[in-house]
Design a protein around this motif. Structure first.
Motif, PDB file in Angstrom:
ATOM      1  N   ARG A 125       0.840  -1.209   0.000  1.00  0.00           N
ATOM      2  CA  ARG A 125       0.000   0.000   0.000  1.00  0.00           C
ATOM      3  C   ARG A 125       0.873   1.256   0.000  1.00  0.00           C
ATOM      4  NH1 ARG A 125      -5.068  -1.061   4.072  1.00  0.00           N
ATOM      5  NH2 ARG A 125      -5.592  -3.113   3.256  1.00  0.00           N
ATOM      6  N   PHE A 130       1.881   2.483  -6.755  1.00  0.00           N
ATOM      7  CA  PHE A 130       0.490   2.373  -6.328  1.00  0.00           C
ATOM      8  C   PHE A 130      -0.032   3.703  -5.764  1.00  0.00           C
ATOM      9  CE2 PHE A 130      -2.459   1.549  -2.727  1.00  0.00           C
ATOM     10  CZ  PHE A 130      -3.586   1.271  -3.510  1.00  0.00           C
ATOM     11  N   LYS A 134      -3.281   5.479  -7.167  1.00  0.00           N
ATOM     12  CA  LYS A 134      -4.413   5.747  -6.258  1.00  0.00           C
ATOM     13  C   LYS A 134      -4.735   7.248  -6.234  1.00  0.00           C
ATOM     14  CE  LYS A 134      -6.234   4.636  -1.660  1.00  0.00           C
ATOM     15  NZ  LYS A 134      -6.685   5.952  -1.253  1.00  0.00           N
ATOM     16  N   ASP A 135      -3.686   8.051  -6.285  1.00  0.00           N
ATOM     17  CA  ASP A 135      -3.892   9.506  -6.328  1.00  0.00           C
ATOM     18  C   ASP A 135      -4.640   9.899  -7.616  1.00  0.00           C
ATOM     19  OD1 ASP A 135      -3.123  12.268  -5.295  1.00  0.00           O
ATOM     20  OD2 ASP A 135      -2.248  12.301  -7.318  1.00  0.00           O
ATOM     21  N   TYR A 137      -6.632   7.978  -9.284  1.00  0.00           N
ATOM     22  CA  TYR A 137      -7.986   7.432  -9.136  1.00  0.00           C
ATOM     23  C   TYR A 137      -8.824   8.351  -8.227  1.00  0.00           C
ATOM     24  CZ  TYR A 137     -11.687   4.033  -8.202  1.00  0.00           C
ATOM     25  OH  TYR A 137     -12.904   3.410  -8.103  1.00  0.00           O
ATOM     26  N   ASP A 138      -8.273   8.666  -7.055  1.00  0.00           N
ATOM     27  CA  ASP A 138      -9.027   9.460  -6.063  1.00  0.00           C
ATOM     28  C   ASP A 138      -9.304  10.871  -6.570  1.00  0.00           C
ATOM     29  OD1 ASP A 138      -8.950   7.319  -4.348  1.00  0.00           O
ATOM     30  OD2 ASP A 138      -7.312   8.095  -3.104  1.00  0.00           O
ATOM     31  N   GLN A 183      -4.165  -3.941  -2.982  1.00  0.00           N
ATOM     32  CA  GLN A 183      -4.099  -2.579  -3.543  1.00  0.00           C
ATOM     33  C   GLN A 183      -5.425  -2.239  -4.229  1.00  0.00           C
ATOM     34  OE1 GLN A 183      -0.688  -2.898  -6.155  1.00  0.00           O
ATOM     35  NE2 GLN A 183       0.720  -2.097  -4.615  1.00  0.00           N
ATOM     36  N   MET A 187      -8.163   0.732  -3.096  1.00  0.00           N
ATOM     37  CA  MET A 187      -8.411   1.879  -3.987  1.00  0.00           C
ATOM     38  C   MET A 187      -9.873   1.931  -4.433  1.00  0.00           C
ATOM     39  SD  MET A 187      -6.229   2.873  -7.348  1.00  0.00           S
ATOM     40  CE  MET A 187      -6.187   1.239  -8.047  1.00  0.00           C
ATOM     41  N   LYS A 189     -13.442   1.263  -3.809  1.00  0.00           N
ATOM     42  CA  LYS A 189     -14.173   0.937  -2.581  1.00  0.00           C
ATOM     43  C   LYS A 189     -15.494   0.204  -2.830  1.00  0.00           C
ATOM     44  CE  LYS A 189     -11.163   2.780   0.187  1.00  0.00           C
ATOM     45  NZ  LYS A 189     -10.252   1.894   0.938  1.00  0.00           N
ATOM     46  N   THR A 301       2.947  10.304   0.165  1.00  0.00           N
ATOM     47  CA  THR A 301       1.835   9.680   0.876  1.00  0.00           C
ATOM     48  C   THR A 301       1.723  10.292   2.275  1.00  0.00           C
ATOM     49  OG1 THR A 301       0.994   7.670   1.871  1.00  0.00           O
ATOM     50  CG2 THR A 301       3.346   7.707   1.426  1.00  0.00           C
TER      51      THR A 301
END
Ligand code: NAD
Length: 358
Positions: A125, A130, A134-135, A137-138, A183, A187, A189, A301
């Protein structure tokens, strides 16, 4: 000033010894000893100046020991974790925590009954690649992500000895799959609606040497997760598609790019290109002005390091970053992958796929 917690490493092989580096310099927790069933690993630990224990019971009877790290082969994680929790120790356990979800439930019960912290080392994580994905994606950096592909591919076969054997919890679904699936669920949810999977047995082992799984989520996201150990040419580590762009990260060196639609560019009909023995407009590359290209840039992070978090959870100051209910969900998904591969059917029992701890 709180006391420095003392941790004993149980299983001092490749990963057990790596935890020495992970803990080194931490002001709140230190490695105070080692126990490994193999004499040569006990000797290696002694040479590094660590106290060694003759057996697990001796570790657990030592009242100066606050916590243990379990870095043994996967099949004995459960037994060691339960004994340690019953002896009043906090526990960090390597992944995959157990080889089925039922065993994890047993551990969680004991941890609750003895009011001890049990945390699984889902260290990926914190992986930079990753964290970047994830950044994206979010923060909708390629618009709404609707498809992603996450792969690791090597050409060295299955390493070591016990990873080749089912009895020890070997195979690549449990070894690397657990990281990629952790992971994915950390990411995306949403609930899972279906899972298909194929395992690969190219090496002739009794366990899988790789797999491909296609997972769909209720929010419309689809994911391809792939692990291979017989890939002499590799596909990118990440490929994600969103409503406004596409991003690709080649490897852990973070090479790659993000390409977004240029919203202010005037729409123009693509010009046909010669492609193979034909002409195509559909597959012609977009013009320079129609897209904006961004390099892959590191993202800081905000998460505490794994061991800072472990200590903070023990002291009641933080929530665990790796929550046992999340680890449980991943094991449930792994079970669906095995079932889909074995039956060659799509697993889509919503309640089974989305079973949670409560
Ligand atoms: P390894 O074979 O290198 O080391 C395992 C060690 O455990 C060996 O020294 C062995 O003698 C010892 N051992 C076996 N049974 C034992 C027992 N009952 N009590 C005490 N010691 C025992 O394996 P490894 O690659 O270090 O993997 C260990 C664990 O770490 C596995 O669960 C693996 O999945 C995990 N791992 C995690 C990561 C990660 O990135 N999080 C990476 C590699 C391995």
């Amino acid at each position: 000033m709180s006391k420095i917690l003392s941790l004993v490493i149980v299983g001092f092989g490749g990963m057990g010894s790596y935890h020495v580096q992970l803990i080194e310099g931490n002001q709140n927790i230190k490695v105070s000893g080692v126990y490994d069933i193999a004499d040569e690993r006990q000797q290696a630990a002694s040479q590094l100046g660590f106290k060694t224990y003759p057996n697990l019971e001796a570790v657990l009877q030592d009242s100066t020991v606050d916590a243990i790290l379990i870095a043994t082969p996967n099949d004995v994680h459960k037994e060691i974790a339960i004994k340690a929790l019953e002896a009043g120790k906090h526990v960090v356990c390597e992944k995959p925590v157990t080889i089925n979800s039922r065993d994890l439930l047993d551990i969680i019960d004991v941890a609750k009954n003895h009011d001890r912290v049990f945390m699984v080392h889902q260290n990926r994580r914190w992986d930079e690649d990753f964290v970047i994905i994830k950044d994206m994606y979010d923060h909708h950096k390629v618009g709404e992500v609707f498809h992603l592909e996450s792969r690791v591919q090597g050409a060295n076969g299955i390493p070591g000895d016990w990873r080749h054997l089912q009895a020890h919890g070997g195979g690549m679904v449990l070894d690397w799959g657990v990281h990629l699936l952790d992971q994915l669920l950390f990411m995306v949810k949403g609930k899972i609606t279906s899972v298909t999977a194929n395992l690969s047995f190219a090496l002739g082992d009794e366990v899988d040497d790789g797999f491909i799984s296609y997972i769909t989520f209720e929010n419309g996201v689809t994911a391809v997760i792939e692990v291979g150990t017989t890939n002499y040419v590799k596909l990118p580590r990440w490929y994600i598609k969103g409503t406004e762009g596409t991003a690709l990260i080649q490897d852990w060196d973070l090479s790659g790019e993000r390409v977004n639609r240029n919203q202010s560019a005037e729409k123009s009909e693509p010009k046909p290109i010669r492609a193979g023995q034909g002409l195509t407009k559909t597959m012609a590359p977009p013009s320079e002005s129609a897209t904006i290209r961004y390099p892959i840039e590191k993202v800081e992070t905000k998460m505490e390091s794994f061991y800072d978090n472990f200590v903070a959870v023990i002291r009641g100051k933080s929530e665990p970053i790796v929550k046992n209910e999340e680890v449980y969900r991943v094991l449930v998904l792994i079970e669906a992958i095995f079932k889909a591969a074995e039956t060659n059917e799509v697993v889509k029992d919503f309640d089974v796929l989305n079973h949670t701890l409560d």
